[in-house]
Structure formats: C-alpha cells, structure tokens
Write a protein that holds these residues in place. Structure first.
Motif, PDB file in Angstrom:
ATOM      1  N   GLU A 123      31.301  51.860  35.774  1.00 19.85           N
ATOM      2  CA  GLU A 123      31.265  52.972  36.731  1.00 19.85           C
ATOM      3  C   GLU A 123      30.961  52.495  38.152  1.00 19.85           C
ATOM      4  O   GLU A 123      31.201  53.216  39.119  1.00 19.85           O
ATOM      5  CB  GLU A 123      30.222  54.005  36.300  1.00 19.85           C
ATOM      6  CG  GLU A 123      30.569  54.707  34.979  1.00 19.85           C
ATOM      7  CD  GLU A 123      29.531  55.719  34.577  1.00 19.85           C
ATOM      8  OE1 GLU A 123      28.521  55.866  35.313  1.00 19.85           O
ATOM      9  OE2 GLU A 123      29.709  56.368  33.527  1.00 19.85           O
ATOM     10  N   ASP A 124      30.423  51.275  38.272  1.00 22.08           N
ATOM     11  CA  ASP A 124      30.052  50.737  39.584  1.00 22.08           C
ATOM     12  C   ASP A 124      31.086  49.762  40.141  1.00 22.08           C
ATOM     13  O   ASP A 124      30.863  49.143  41.179  1.00 22.08           O
ATOM     14  CB  ASP A 124      28.686  50.041  39.492  1.00 22.08           C
ATOM     15  CG  ASP A 124      27.585  50.988  39.057  1.00 22.08           C
ATOM     16  OD1 ASP A 124      27.504  52.084  39.626  1.00 22.08           O
ATOM     17  OD2 ASP A 124      26.825  50.640  38.131  1.00 22.08           O
ATOM     18  N   ASN A 125      32.221  49.614  39.440  1.00 20.58           N
ATOM     19  CA  ASN A 125      33.287  48.748  39.947  1.00 20.58           C
ATOM     20  C   ASN A 125      33.929  49.367  41.186  1.00 20.58           C
ATOM     21  O   ASN A 125      33.970  50.591  41.324  1.00 20.58           O
ATOM     22  CB  ASN A 125      34.345  48.521  38.866  1.00 20.58           C
ATOM     23  CG  ASN A 125      33.801  47.752  37.670  1.00 20.58           C
ATOM     24  OD1 ASN A 125      32.828  47.014  37.795  1.00 20.58           O
ATOM     25  ND2 ASN A 125      34.415  47.933  36.513  1.00 20.58           N
ATOM     26  N   GLU A 126      34.430  48.501  42.069  1.00 20.90           N
ATOM     27  CA  GLU A 126      34.998  48.955  43.344  1.00 20.90           C
ATOM     28  C   GLU A 126      36.521  48.983  43.288  1.00 20.90           C
ATOM     29  O   GLU A 126      37.153  47.965  42.983  1.00 20.90           O
ATOM     30  CB  GLU A 126      34.574  48.022  44.485  1.00 20.90           C
ATOM     31  CG  GLU A 126      33.105  48.095  44.833  1.00 20.90           C
ATOM     32  CD  GLU A 126      32.756  47.157  45.986  1.00 20.90           C
ATOM     33  OE1 GLU A 126      31.615  47.220  46.459  1.00 20.90           O
ATOM     34  OE2 GLU A 126      33.638  46.367  46.412  1.00 20.90           O
ATOM     35  N   GLU A 127      37.106  50.129  43.588  1.00 18.92           N
ATOM     36  CA  GLU A 127      38.559  50.184  43.711  1.00 18.92           C
ATOM     37  C   GLU A 127      38.939  49.613  45.064  1.00 18.92           C
ATOM     38  O   GLU A 127      38.455  50.053  46.103  1.00 18.92           O
ATOM     39  CB  GLU A 127      39.059  51.628  43.593  1.00 18.92           C
ATOM     40  CG  GLU A 127      40.571  51.734  43.688  1.00 18.92           C
ATOM     41  CD  GLU A 127      41.087  53.158  43.524  1.00 18.92           C
ATOM     42  OE1 GLU A 127      42.111  53.481  44.161  1.00 18.92           O
ATOM     43  OE2 GLU A 127      40.468  53.939  42.772  1.00 18.92           O
ATOM     44  N   TYR A 140      49.367  52.053  39.530  1.00 19.78           N
ATOM     45  CA  TYR A 140      48.256  51.202  39.127  1.00 19.78           C
ATOM     46  C   TYR A 140      47.225  51.118  40.246  1.00 19.78           C
ATOM     47  O   TYR A 140      47.482  51.475  41.398  1.00 19.78           O
ATOM     48  CB  TYR A 140      48.758  49.806  38.767  1.00 19.78           C
ATOM     49  CG  TYR A 140      49.233  48.989  39.955  1.00 19.78           C
ATOM     50  CD1 TYR A 140      48.376  48.103  40.608  1.00 19.78           C
ATOM     51  CD2 TYR A 140      50.532  49.114  40.443  1.00 19.78           C
ATOM     52  CE1 TYR A 140      48.804  47.370  41.704  1.00 19.78           C
ATOM     53  CE2 TYR A 140      50.976  48.380  41.532  1.00 19.78           C
ATOM     54  CZ  TYR A 140      50.101  47.507  42.160  1.00 19.78           C
ATOM     55  OH  TYR A 140      50.517  46.782  43.241  1.00 19.78           O
ATOM     56  N   ARG A 141      46.056  50.635  39.875  1.00 22.16           N
ATOM     57  CA  ARG A 141      45.011  50.348  40.851  1.00 22.16           C
ATOM     58  C   ARG A 141      44.330  49.037  40.474  1.00 22.16           C
ATOM     59  O   ARG A 141      44.453  48.560  39.330  1.00 22.16           O
ATOM     60  CB  ARG A 141      43.991  51.482  40.917  1.00 22.16           C
ATOM     61  CG  ARG A 141      43.152  51.667  39.657  1.00 22.16           C
ATOM     62  CD  ARG A 141      42.135  52.788  39.838  1.00 22.16           C
ATOM     63  NE  ARG A 141      41.257  52.917  38.665  1.00 22.16           N
ATOM     64  CZ  ARG A 141      40.223  53.756  38.601  1.00 22.16           C
ATOM     65  NH1 ARG A 141      39.937  54.544  39.638  1.00 22.16           N
ATOM     66  NH2 ARG A 141      39.471  53.809  37.512  1.00 22.16           N
ATOM     67  N   ILE A 142      43.634  48.455  41.451  1.00 23.49           N
ATOM     68  CA  ILE A 142      42.906  47.203  41.233  1.00 23.49           C
ATOM     69  C   ILE A 142      41.426  47.451  41.498  1.00 23.49           C
ATOM     70  O   ILE A 142      41.057  48.067  42.501  1.00 23.49           O
ATOM     71  CB  ILE A 142      43.417  46.076  42.160  1.00 23.49           C
ATOM     72  CG1 ILE A 142      44.925  45.875  41.966  1.00 23.49           C
ATOM     73  CG2 ILE A 142      42.668  44.778  41.884  1.00 23.49           C
ATOM     74  CD1 ILE A 142      45.529  44.865  42.931  1.00 23.49           C
ATOM     75  N   LEU A 143      40.587  46.966  40.577  1.00 20.01           N
ATOM     76  CA  LEU A 143      39.136  47.094  40.705  1.00 20.01           C
ATOM     77  C   LEU A 143      38.502  45.719  40.830  1.00 20.01           C
ATOM     78  O   LEU A 143      38.889  44.786  40.113  1.00 20.01           O
ATOM     79  CB  LEU A 143      38.549  47.803  39.475  1.00 20.01           C
ATOM     80  CG  LEU A 143      39.095  49.186  39.107  1.00 20.01           C
ATOM     81  CD1 LEU A 143      38.450  49.665  37.814  1.00 20.01           C
ATOM     82  CD2 LEU A 143      38.836  50.177  40.223  1.00 20.01           C
TER      83      LEU A 143
END
Length: 423
Positions: A122-126, A319-322
């Motif tokens: 939950e604390d990962n950054e997009e 898509y997205r990158i975290l």
C-alpha cells in the motif's frame, strides 16, 4: 549477501538502510563486525604459528646436518606443540567463519537511496502510467468466466489432476499461451538477449546463490529425496549459469533470456483476489537477466524498464509502474519496479512484472566477479526482470479484449496465433 568489508566501513549507512525495511539491524551488524574481528585475529594467530613452525622446521634440518641432535629434538617437541595449536586454531577459525556466513545469509540487501519508506504494498509509489482503460459492454465477464465460456482454460480439470492453482490450457487458450511465450522470447532476443533453455530444478547451492535459500517463507517446492528445488523463477538457474566465474571486463554486459514454468507454494494466499489466473502454483514466465559492470547497472536497469514498457505498448494493455517501498522490496533486491496491468472486468491492477537490480548482493553469494581494467577482481552487478509473467497478462488480454462477439487477439500476436478472434 552483503560484503563484510562494506558492512565494517559503512555500519551506520547499513543500519539506516535496513531500517527502510522496518528492520532494526543494529545487533546483527554489531555481531557481524565482532565475528569478523575475531576471525581476522584468529587468522593472524594461525599465520604467525605456521610461519614459526616453518622457520623451526628449517632450523631443525640445519641442526641435524650439523650434528646437534639434542637441540634439534628439543625444537621438534616445540613444533609438535605448534601443530596442536594449529589444529585447534583452524577448528576455531572454521567455526567462526561458518557462524559469520550463516549470519550474513540472514541479512537482506540494503535498499537503494531512491526506495521509499513503507510497510507494505500500500506504500509503493506509482511513478508512471500509460494506456487507456477500456469501457466494457454490459455483461462483460472476469477471465475465469470467459475461460469457461470459451472452453480455453479448465481450472476444475487442473484441480482434478493436481490441485488448485494448476490450470489446464486447451485449444485456442493453449495456442494463445504459446504465442505469448514465443512473442516475448522474440522481443527479448531482438533486444540482444541470448536465449537459453534452463533446468526446472536446481540444487541447494543455486538457491543460496540468488537468495531464495534459506527459504524463510516456505514458498519453494522441495524434492526431498534428491535435495532439489523446483524453480520459483528462471532467475535462479539463469543467474547461476555464472556462479563461481571470473569474467573479463570486455565480456560485460551479458544478457540472457529464457522461458520456464515456475513453481510457488503461495502459502497463505486465499480469498477472491487469487481466483482464476490471479495467483497460481504453476505458471509460465519469460525472464530477462543481465550481468553488468557496477558503473553501468542502473543505466541497464532503466533500459530493462523501457524494454518491458515497449512490450506492453505493443499489446495495447493499460499499465502502471510502481517503485516498491522498503517494506515490500524483496530480500535480495536493492531496487525493484513492479509493472501492473489493469484488469477491467475485475476492476483491479494485477502485477505482471518485477524488474530488480541486486547490485553485488547476489554476485557476492555466487562468487561472480570480473577482472577490471586495473587487473583487480571486482564483483559484478546482477539484474533480472519478468518479460513477462503470462497468467495475468493473459487475464488482462481476455478481459480487456472481450467483445459481444468473442475475444479479440492483440494485433501483434496474430502472426503467432494464426487467428484474430476467439469466437
């Protein structure tokens, strides 16, 4: 595995870095330094005793030659005592070295400075997002319902044969799976990666080499009779190709790719979020692995990110990158970016790739080095990434490409499948 020299010279930075993982490593790091100090002291004592013993042996030989037998016999008694001391010191040194290695195996990699603090995913950054999320027609289905409707994946049959998490792909579902594998491999080899066919089981040394062992979470399948492990990813056999190697600087960089099935126990994974292809015990994946000069590894890391981006653009999947936070980054990784594809029918993001830079952590375990321009041996940097994991890519294609008339095939895959629709 962290290098002892690095820990000794950067104690505060190591403790501070591991705090990003929510670990108070002060006691462990102090113990590492103490064991290393003791090991070095024992080695010095042992070297001095051996030097003294060698010196006495020469003196004894000279005394015998000159007829001074009594003096020679006195010194022989002393060398016997020194041999006993040597044996005792060698045992103590080996025990200390083993304790040090065992402790080092328990310490994770120090996160890169860019890794954010955090406790969980939950604390990962997009950090990036691309692609339009399609608007599905009324009555659109999640992939597990589509698989049943179009008779392309049979979860119940897999459950009958083996158990939950072992699906059977059939007909156009099997052909689409094969098309994805070939497409991924072609993209990787076109980018300069050399294709390998790799073993699906590895020995204990290989598991330790890449950081899967010791298996703290019990996620690897263990063939106990032969003490072999089913691979959780092609990263393990692929990176271990270079275990115990001393490369020339001119041989770097090295890039390899390979397709393998992957096996994970996924202990403790339950609930609706693991339905269908979302989480499996056996799944297919194509991997890319790089062996890099330390000065170039982060440029290579960005290149790997761009490579996966390009594949997803061609598949036309949103898509997205975290950037993973300290509490979510894997044990061996210094920096990891996760790719997630949007599953429209499930209305959630699904992880499909992780790209990681391990810096020297794996190389130190693997004893993977290169001879630099000054003629000195230096540890390589290792990197790997999914390119790509198939189950959730397939789930994304089935859900995002469904129409009232069937499931469209992404244009880039049609030459591989031979059909453009699952009607």
């Amino acid at each position: 595995m962290l290098q002892v020299t690095f820990i000794r010279e950067n104690k505060e930075a190591v403790v501070s870095g591991l705090a990003k993982r929510n670990i108070d490593a002060t006691t462990m790091i102090d113990e590492v330094i103490a064991l290393d100090e003791n090991r070095r002291n024992l080695q010095t004592k042992l070297d001095n005793i051996k030097a003294e013993s060698n010196s006495l042996s020469k003196e004894i030989g000279n005394l015998f030659k000159s007829g001074e037998v009594q003096k020679a016999n006195v010194l022989k008694e002393k060398t016997t005592q020194l041999k006993e001391s040597t044996k005792s010191l060698e045992q103590e040194l080996n025990e200390t070295a083993d304790a040090l290695t065992e402790l080092l195996y328990k310490i994770p990699n120090v996160p890169h400075t860019s890794v954010p603090e955090g406790n969980s995913d939950e604390d990962n950054e997009e950090i990036y997002r691309e692609g339009d999320i399609p608007t599905l027609f009324e009555g659109a289905l999640p992939h597990w319902e589509l698989a049943k409707k179009y008779d392309i994946i049979d979860f119940e049959l897999g459950n009958k044969i083996t158990g939950a998490g072992f699906p059977v792909y059939k007909g156009k579902g099997a052909k689409l799976q094969r098309a994805l594998i070939t497409y991924f491999l072609d993209k990787n080899t076109e980018a300069g990666y050399t294709e390998y066919q790799l073993p699906h089981l590895v020995n204990e040394a290989s598991g330790f080499g890449t950081g899967q062992l010791p298996d703290k979470e019990g996620q690897m399948y263990h063939v106990t009779a032969d003490n072999l492990y089913l691979i959780p990813t092609a990263e393990v056999p692929g990176t271990n190709l270079f275990r115990d190697m001393l490369l020339n600087e001119s041989e770097l960089p090295i890039g390899i790719t390979g397709y393998t099935p992957c096996f994970r126990r996924e202990a403790g994974s339950y609930g609706a979020h693991v339905r269908g292809l979302n989480r499996l015990h056996q799944f297919d994946k194509v991997e890319i692995i790089r062996i890099e000069h330390p000065d170039h590894s982060y440029k290579a890391f960005e290149g790997m990110i761009d490579h996966v981006k390009n594949i997803l653009k061609e598949l036309k999947l949103p898509y997205r990158i975290l950037r993973l936070c300290g509490g979510d980054v894997t044990f061996a990784s210094a920096l990891t970016y996760d790719f997630e594809v949007f599953s429209t029918a499930q209305d959630q993001w699904l992880e499909i790739s992780s790209v990681s830079n391990f810096e020297t952590f794996q190389a130190n375990r693997l004893k993977l080095r290169f001879k630099n321009s000054e003629g000195k041996n230096e540890l390589c940097h290792t990197l790997n990434g999914s390119s790509l994991a198939l189950p959730r890519v397939l789930a994304g294609i089935l859900e995002n490409y469904q129409t009232g008339d069937g499931i469209k095939i992404p244009d880039v895959l049609v030459p591989y499948t031979g059909f453009d629709m699952i009607p």
